[in-house]
Design a protein around this motif. Sequence first.
Motif, PDB file in Angstrom:
ATOM      1  N   LEU A  52       0.854  -1.194   0.000  1.00 21.73           N
ATOM      2  CA  LEU A  52       0.000   0.000   0.000  1.00 21.73           C
ATOM      3  C   LEU A  52       0.885   1.237   0.000  1.00 21.73           C
ATOM      4  CD1 LEU A  52      -2.943  -0.897   2.403  1.00 21.73           C
ATOM      5  CD2 LEU A  52      -2.975  -0.711  -0.084  1.00 21.73           C
ATOM      6  N   PHE A  95      -8.515  -2.793   8.125  1.00 24.52           N
ATOM      7  CA  PHE A  95      -8.167  -1.381   8.302  1.00 24.52           C
ATOM      8  C   PHE A  95      -8.864  -0.780   9.521  1.00 24.52           C
ATOM      9  CE2 PHE A  95      -7.979  -2.374   3.813  1.00 24.52           C
ATOM     10  CZ  PHE A  95      -6.833  -1.735   3.360  1.00 24.52           C
ATOM     11  N   ASN A  99     -13.194   0.111   5.538  1.00 27.89           N
ATOM     12  CA  ASN A  99     -13.162   0.096   4.075  1.00 27.89           C
ATOM     13  C   ASN A  99     -14.040  -0.988   3.463  1.00 27.89           C
ATOM     14  OD1 ASN A  99     -11.415   2.210   4.259  1.00 27.89           O
ATOM     15  ND2 ASN A  99      -9.577   1.047   3.789  1.00 27.89           N
ATOM     16  N   PHE A 101     -17.260  -2.136   1.257  1.00 25.60           N
ATOM     17  CA  PHE A 101     -17.831  -1.539   0.053  1.00 25.60           C
ATOM     18  C   PHE A 101     -19.288  -1.187   0.338  1.00 25.60           C
ATOM     19  CE2 PHE A 101     -14.685  -4.744  -1.730  1.00 25.60           C
ATOM     20  CZ  PHE A 101     -13.648  -3.829  -1.757  1.00 25.60           C
ATOM     21  N   HIS A 103     -21.763  -0.118  -1.344  1.00 27.76           N
ATOM     22  CA  HIS A 103     -22.830  -0.414  -2.299  1.00 27.76           C
ATOM     23  C   HIS A 103     -23.137  -1.899  -2.366  1.00 27.76           C
ATOM     24  CE1 HIS A 103     -19.101  -1.154  -4.328  1.00 27.76           C
ATOM     25  NE2 HIS A 103     -19.684  -1.600  -5.407  1.00 27.76           N
ATOM     26  N   GLU A 112     -17.250 -10.844  -3.158  1.00 26.72           N
ATOM     27  CA  GLU A 112     -16.789 -10.061  -4.320  1.00 26.72           C
ATOM     28  C   GLU A 112     -15.380 -10.467  -4.795  1.00 26.72           C
ATOM     29  OE1 GLU A 112     -18.607  -8.203  -6.022  1.00 26.72           O
ATOM     30  OE2 GLU A 112     -17.317  -6.900  -7.206  1.00 26.72           O
ATOM     31  N   ARG A 161     -14.318 -10.800   5.332  1.00 22.19           N
ATOM     32  CA  ARG A 161     -14.036 -10.506   3.931  1.00 22.19           C
ATOM     33  C   ARG A 161     -12.577 -10.830   3.592  1.00 22.19           C
ATOM     34  NH1 ARG A 161     -14.297  -4.451   1.472  1.00 22.19           N
ATOM     35  NH2 ARG A 161     -12.502  -4.196   2.849  1.00 22.19           N
TER      36      ARG A 161
ATOM     37  N   ARG B 115     -10.248   7.079  -0.650  1.00 23.90           N
ATOM     38  CA  ARG B 115      -9.068   6.292  -1.004  1.00 23.90           C
ATOM     39  C   ARG B 115      -9.119   4.899  -0.378  1.00 23.90           C
ATOM     40  NH1 ARG B 115      -3.087   7.248   0.765  1.00 23.90           N
ATOM     41  NH2 ARG B 115      -4.233   7.257   2.701  1.00 23.90           N
ATOM     42  N   GLY B 116      -9.779   4.816   0.756  1.00 27.37           N
ATOM     43  CA  GLY B 116      -9.906   3.524   1.440  1.00 27.37           C
ATOM     44  C   GLY B 116     -10.584   2.466   0.578  1.00 27.37           C
ATOM     45  N   GLN B 117     -11.460   2.908  -0.333  1.00 27.77           N
ATOM     46  CA  GLN B 117     -12.134   1.952  -1.211  1.00 27.77           C
ATOM     47  C   GLN B 117     -11.121   1.303  -2.164  1.00 27.77           C
ATOM     48  OE1 GLN B 117     -15.641   1.102  -1.309  1.00 27.77           O
ATOM     49  NE2 GLN B 117     -15.285   1.894   0.738  1.00 27.77           N
ATOM     50  N   GLU B 119      -7.924   1.031  -1.539  1.00 30.43           N
ATOM     51  CA  GLU B 119      -7.030   0.198  -0.727  1.00 30.43           C
ATOM     52  C   GLU B 119      -7.717  -1.104  -0.336  1.00 30.43           C
ATOM     53  OE1 GLU B 119      -5.539   2.581   2.494  1.00 30.43           O
ATOM     54  OE2 GLU B 119      -4.165   3.659   1.162  1.00 30.43           O
ATOM     55  N   GLY B 120      -8.997  -0.988   0.031  1.00 31.82           N
ATOM     56  CA  GLY B 120      -9.753  -2.185   0.382  1.00 31.82           C
ATOM     57  C   GLY B 120      -9.768  -3.174  -0.769  1.00 31.82           C
ATOM     58  N   ALA B 121      -9.956  -2.647  -1.987  1.00 29.52           N
ATOM     59  CA  ALA B 121      -9.993  -3.515  -3.170  1.00 29.52           C
ATOM     60  C   ALA B 121      -8.598  -4.061  -3.471  1.00 29.52           C
ATOM     61  CB  ALA B 121     -10.523  -2.742  -4.376  1.00 29.52           C
ATOM     62  N   LYS B 122      -7.597  -3.222  -3.294  1.00 29.15           N
ATOM     63  CA  LYS B 122      -6.234  -3.645  -3.622  1.00 29.15           C
ATOM     64  C   LYS B 122      -5.761  -4.789  -2.726  1.00 29.15           C
ATOM     65  CE  LYS B 122      -1.500  -2.191  -4.144  1.00 29.15           C
ATOM     66  NZ  LYS B 122      -0.505  -1.148  -4.256  1.00 29.15           N
ATOM     67  N   VAL B 123      -6.034  -4.678  -1.417  1.00 29.23           N
ATOM     68  CA  VAL B 123      -5.547  -5.736  -0.527  1.00 29.23           C
ATOM     69  C   VAL B 123      -6.316  -7.040  -0.742  1.00 29.23           C
ATOM     70  CG1 VAL B 123      -4.716  -4.141   1.246  1.00 29.23           C
ATOM     71  CG2 VAL B 123      -7.022  -5.091   1.430  1.00 29.23           C
ATOM     72  N   LEU B 124      -7.435  -6.976  -1.454  1.00 31.33           N
ATOM     73  CA  LEU B 124      -8.140  -8.211  -1.800  1.00 31.33           C
ATOM     74  C   LEU B 124      -7.645  -8.763  -3.133  1.00 31.33           C
ATOM     75  CD1 LEU B 124     -11.729  -7.184  -0.694  1.00 31.33           C
ATOM     76  CD2 LEU B 124     -10.336  -8.979   0.325  1.00 31.33           C
ATOM     77  N   ARG B 134     -15.907  -2.726 -10.520  1.00 35.05           N
ATOM     78  CA  ARG B 134     -16.756  -3.384  -9.520  1.00 35.05           C
ATOM     79  C   ARG B 134     -16.970  -2.543  -8.272  1.00 35.05           C
ATOM     80  NH1 ARG B 134     -19.069  -8.105 -11.279  1.00 35.05           N
ATOM     81  NH2 ARG B 134     -19.438  -8.363  -9.060  1.00 35.05           N
ATOM     82  N   ILE B 135     -15.997  -1.688  -7.940  1.00 37.51           N
ATOM     83  CA  ILE B 135     -16.064  -0.993  -6.651  1.00 37.51           C
ATOM     84  C   ILE B 135     -16.294   0.511  -6.828  1.00 37.51           C
ATOM     85  CG2 ILE B 135     -14.836  -0.525  -4.492  1.00 37.51           C
ATOM     86  CD1 ILE B 135     -15.589  -3.522  -5.024  1.00 37.51           C
ATOM     87  N   GLN B 139     -20.309   3.116  -7.319  1.00 40.17           N
ATOM     88  CA  GLN B 139     -20.580   4.138  -6.312  1.00 40.17           C
ATOM     89  C   GLN B 139     -20.612   5.531  -6.938  1.00 40.17           C
ATOM     90  OE1 GLN B 139     -18.473   3.655  -2.467  1.00 40.17           O
ATOM     91  NE2 GLN B 139     -17.546   1.856  -3.396  1.00 40.17           N
TER      92      GLN B 139
END
Lengths: 252, 217
Positions: A52, A95, A99, A101, A103, A112, A161, B115-117, B119-124, B134-135, B139
């Motif tokens: 990150l 986190f 964080n 999602f 929606h 997902e 998740r 930005r957390g969105q 990061e949340g997607a990246k760590v997955l 998708r994310i 939105q």
Amino acid sequence: MEMIKAENIWKSFKNLAVLKGISLTVKRGEVVAIIGPSGSGKSTLLRCLNHLEVVSKGTIAIAGETLVKTGPDGKAQYVHDAEIRRICRKMGMVFQQFNLFPHLTVMQNIMEAPIVVKGMTREEILPEAENLLKKVGLLDKAGSYPCELSGGQKQRVAIARALAMKPEIMLFDEPTSALDPELTGEVLRAMRQLAEEHMTMLVVTHEMGFAREVASRVIFLDQGEIIEEGTPQAVFGNPAQPRTRSFLSSIG
Amino acid sequence: MQYVLEIMIPMLEGTAVTLQMFFITIVLSLPLGLLLALARLSRCRPVQSVVGVYIWLLRGTPLMLQLLFVYFALPFVPYIGVKLPDFPAAVLAFVLNYAAYFAEIFRAGIQSIDRGQYEGAKVLGMTYIQTMRRIVLPQVIKRVLPPVSNETITLVKDTSLIYVLAMNDLMRTARALVQRDFSTTPFIVAAVFYLVMTLVLTWGFQKLERRYAAYDE
């Protein structure tokens, strides 16, 4: 087996050095708590481990695979993007700000990534997702949106998740700091359960109780350097360094 | 009433032209606007600047001028010069113009996502494209619905500018009838037609907004 091996990690933002030559090893099944005053670089360290943040120089290997090393020019040299993604998928992350999602429903939040990243079908992931929700005690919230949950519930969904991607290591970045005090217990319980299942965990935390009881090792970080590290008994009971002592006494 | 029925056929024909302009412009300018927004946000500086200049030009000059330019001046531009018939020329000008406005709406929408969105997607393990598709963009749609609705309703009425290319849309048909028959009734009929079109759009967007109201952020 060394799940995380970081050597001589340097990280600067502009001219401000945040991490100054950190080295850290986490073995399989260990629960390592990172404590330290705010601004000490704890979160940055965690965020460097899963890309990150990019390091300025240093070596990081995850489960034996090199993510970054110092190149001949003295700068950090990362493996290519697809490799980075593949290696970092071994780590799940939770986190401070959840964080989730917004929606997607709780169930969709969990399914997902396995669907999009691993190419699994809904039917394949559904039983696993239900198990994870049961484990964090939120199966009845499967159809709710994150906005309908309390902070503690959100964080437990975030844990589920992350686990849905079957990580070998879990990183927690101050998972209870955004929660009302009465909600931290449920999150810490979920983490404790994970530790009992021998998940490799690296936890940046202000919860000294949790660090003391659950961690196999505690690392005290201050001003971008590891000041002291050892068993919770040693670090909390008999800290060797004056900076550790003054930090521990300042937080009571 | 008898008169209203008499002018109904030409008025409906004019409405057909207006609706064609409207639908083709929307269908083409929304995706183009999204692409422009993504380009505007790209890390490549030259791409950012080119799109910045494009948006400045298209928002900074009258749509009427752009229409006239595409129809009358484009044929004389070296290399890319092409003589377009009136309908494609109008569509081109409208699409280029509206895409610039949509690009700014989408850009603001994308930048408003935390930005957390990412990061949340990246760590997955999600890639940039997966994260966007998708994310982030789902939105963004919720957030940009009100301004997009505004622009869309404006477009219905802006299509009346094509009269400068002598195309018989609803507005020009009404004006011709007013001049022929010395009656202002065609204006009133045209107004009702426009109101019905924008009412349908307003309902449509309300429905969409209600659908996206299922979640809060």
